[in-house]
Design an enzyme around this catalytic site. Structure first.
Site, PDB file in Angstrom:
ATOM      1  N   GLY A  95       2.333  11.068   6.215  1.00 56.13           N
ATOM      2  CA  GLY A  95       1.185  10.706   5.380  1.00 56.13           C
ATOM      3  C   GLY A  95       0.716   9.283   5.349  1.00 56.13           C
ATOM      4  O   GLY A  95       0.627   8.698   4.530  1.00 56.13           O
ATOM      5  N   SER A  96       0.598   8.729   6.799  1.00 54.21           N
ATOM      6  CA  SER A  96       0.341   7.328   6.704  1.00 54.21           C
ATOM      7  C   SER A  96      -1.221   7.082   7.226  1.00 54.21           C
ATOM      8  O   SER A  96      -1.212   5.978   7.872  1.00 54.21           O
ATOM      9  CB  SER A  96       1.304   6.686   7.575  1.00 54.21           C
ATOM     10  OG  SER A  96       1.434   7.388   8.802  1.00 54.21           O
ATOM     11  N   THR A  97      -2.053   7.830   7.008  1.00 52.65           N
ATOM     12  CA  THR A  97      -3.297   7.633   7.278  1.00 52.65           C
ATOM     13  C   THR A  97      -4.269   6.942   6.366  1.00 52.65           C
ATOM     14  O   THR A  97      -5.343   6.467   6.229  1.00 52.65           O
ATOM     15  CB  THR A  97      -4.085   8.865   7.854  1.00 52.65           C
ATOM     16  OG1 THR A  97      -4.289   9.949   6.819  1.00 52.65           O
ATOM     17  CG2 THR A  97      -3.622   9.504   8.822  1.00 52.65           C
TER      18      THR A  97
ATOM     19  N   GLY B 112      -3.866   4.817   2.000  1.00 52.41           N
ATOM     20  CA  GLY B 112      -2.915   4.353   1.123  1.00 52.41           C
ATOM     21  C   GLY B 112      -1.559   3.543   1.191  1.00 52.41           C
ATOM     22  O   GLY B 112      -1.638   2.770   2.114  1.00 52.41           O
ATOM     23  N   ILE B 113      -0.434   4.081   0.512  1.00 54.74           N
ATOM     24  CA  ILE B 113       0.723   3.357   0.577  1.00 54.74           C
ATOM     25  C   ILE B 113       1.266   3.583   1.915  1.00 54.74           C
ATOM     26  O   ILE B 113       1.593   2.634   2.710  1.00 54.74           O
ATOM     27  CB  ILE B 113       1.586   3.768  -0.486  1.00 54.74           C
ATOM     28  CG1 ILE B 113       1.127   3.196  -1.952  1.00 54.74           C
ATOM     29  CG2 ILE B 113       2.966   3.297  -0.296  1.00 54.74           C
ATOM     30  CD1 ILE B 113       1.963   4.080  -3.021  1.00 54.74           C
ATOM     31  N   GLY B 114       1.270   4.722   2.514  1.00 50.62           N
ATOM     32  CA  GLY B 114       1.837   4.961   3.735  1.00 50.62           C
ATOM     33  C   GLY B 114       1.139   4.270   4.991  1.00 50.62           C
ATOM     34  O   GLY B 114       1.952   3.642   5.769  1.00 50.62           O
TER      35      GLY B 114
ATOM     36  N   SER C  17       8.583   7.770  -7.255  1.00 50.98           N
ATOM     37  CA  SER C  17       7.838   7.431  -8.271  1.00 50.98           C
ATOM     38  C   SER C  17       8.413   6.882  -9.632  1.00 50.98           C
ATOM     39  O   SER C  17       9.483   7.511  -9.821  1.00 50.98           O
ATOM     40  CB  SER C  17       6.888   8.344  -8.517  1.00 50.98           C
ATOM     41  OG  SER C  17       5.858   7.787  -9.570  1.00 50.98           O
TER      42      SER C  17
ATOM     43  N   TYR D 141       4.143  17.026 -10.786  1.00 50.79           N
ATOM     44  CA  TYR D 141       4.398  16.127 -10.043  1.00 50.79           C
ATOM     45  C   TYR D 141       5.676  15.272 -10.184  1.00 50.79           C
ATOM     46  O   TYR D 141       6.530  14.921  -9.183  1.00 50.79           O
ATOM     47  CB  TYR D 141       2.963  15.017 -10.146  1.00 50.79           C
ATOM     48  CG  TYR D 141       3.203  13.560  -9.526  1.00 50.79           C
ATOM     49  CD1 TYR D 141       3.024  13.699  -8.087  1.00 50.79           C
ATOM     50  CD2 TYR D 141       3.504  12.554 -10.269  1.00 50.79           C
ATOM     51  CE1 TYR D 141       3.331  12.455  -7.461  1.00 50.79           C
ATOM     52  CE2 TYR D 141       3.684  11.289  -9.436  1.00 50.79           C
ATOM     53  CZ  TYR D 141       3.464  11.249  -8.097  1.00 50.79           C
ATOM     54  OH  TYR D 141       3.524  10.106  -7.354  1.00 50.79           O
TER      55      TYR D 141
END
Ligand code: NAD
Length: 264
Positions: A14-16, A18-20, A141, A154
């Site tokens: 999931g690195s496309t 935000g944090i990733g 988180s 979540y």
């Protein structure tokens, strides 16, 4: 201390955005070869270009695969069969009253936020143990410790990640492999910006004031009294992935601005 990850290959799920994406940039800037991941080829290609721009000369590739399914994880593992550093970052969040969270929602959150990391770790950890070096980081988180009443589903997945990470760390005893969790607090990622825009609209507050209002109302114990930047979170993750972090194993590392008041 100079973090040098030359010769190491890192996969960030999931690195496309935000944090990733910030983690992928940070790892590439530290010399690692980086594999980015997202669901669509177009966004993966954009992320590859962004990481290359942030770390000129870095070796960067990408795999389009949906890590919320077993098939997607298998496709990712087949395309990237060997990694030294695995960052389990992909995750979804969405506020919803408890009574409205359907069975399908619970399953979707569990599959995306927990099973993605379980499946990827199951594939990569054995080879790390064999070569006696590896790093796995779960992006959990602060919500793992302070379950948010506005998104219990979540919080449940974020606590589950801590359990999986700690259990996996136990299996690395006496080796050069570490498994840790990182606990960000509110962080101005692309996903969160969308979330704030929606919240501002609902509350009839100017978007520019929404992050400060959110911290005041929903995270009043924050010591930094603001959202973190994605880079502030990525710095902790790059450290946890470094050779220098060799004595940090089985830990839940907080980068949440002091929201959590308990010391241990
Ligand atoms: P984001 O929505 O900005 O980015 C998420 C990324 O994951 C995107 O690149 C998206 O395309 C990708 N992704 C989502 N589902 C995917 C899937 N099924 N397969 C492949 N890629 C997928 O999110 P973010 O705020 O950067 O959050 C990243 C992680 O950090 C999540 O695990 C989240 O729970 C955690 N986190 C975020 C915050 C915050 O305030 N932003 C706080 C604590 C923890």
């Amino acid at each position: 201390m100079k973090i040098d990850l030359t010769g190491k290959t890192a996969l960030v799920s999931g690195s496309t955005a935000g944090i990733g994406l910030a983690i992928a940039k940070g790892l590439a800037q530290s010399g690692a070869s980086v594999i980015v991941n997202g669901r669509k080829q177009a966004t993966v290609d954009k992320a590859i270009a962004a990481v290359r721009a942030a770390a000129p000369g870095a070796v960067v590739s990408g795999v389009a695969a949906d890590v919320s399914t077993a098939e997607g994880c298998s496709a990712l593992i087949a395309a990237a069969p060997s990694v030294d550093i695995l960052i389990n970052n992909a995750g979804i969040f969405e506020p919803k009253p408890f009574a409205e969270i359907s069975d399908a929602d619970w399953t979707r959150f569990f599959e995306t936020n927990v099973m993605s990391g379980v499946r990827l770790s199951r594939a990569y950890l054995p080879a790390m143990l064999k070569t006696n070096w590896g790093r796995i980081v779960f992006i959990s988180s602060e919500s793992a410790l302070h379950i948010p009443p506005e998104m219990i589903h979540y919080g449940f997945t974020k606590t589950a990640q801590l359990a999986v990470a700690r259990g996996l760390a136990e299996t690395t005893a006496g080796t050069g492999v570490t498994v840790n969790s990182v606990l960000p607090g509110p962080t101005l990622s692309d996903g969160v910006e969308e979330f704030l825009v929606a919240m501002a609209k609902d509350a009839d507050i100017p978007v520019a004031n929404m992050s400060a209002t959110f911290v005041k109302l929903h995270r009043p114990t924050s010591l930094i009294q603001r959202f973190a930047s994605v880079e502030e979170v990525a710095n902790m993750v790059v450290y946890a992935a470094s050779k220098e972090a060799s004595a940090t194993n089985g830990a839940a590392l907080r980068v949440e601005g002091g929201i959590v008041r308990t010391i241990a």
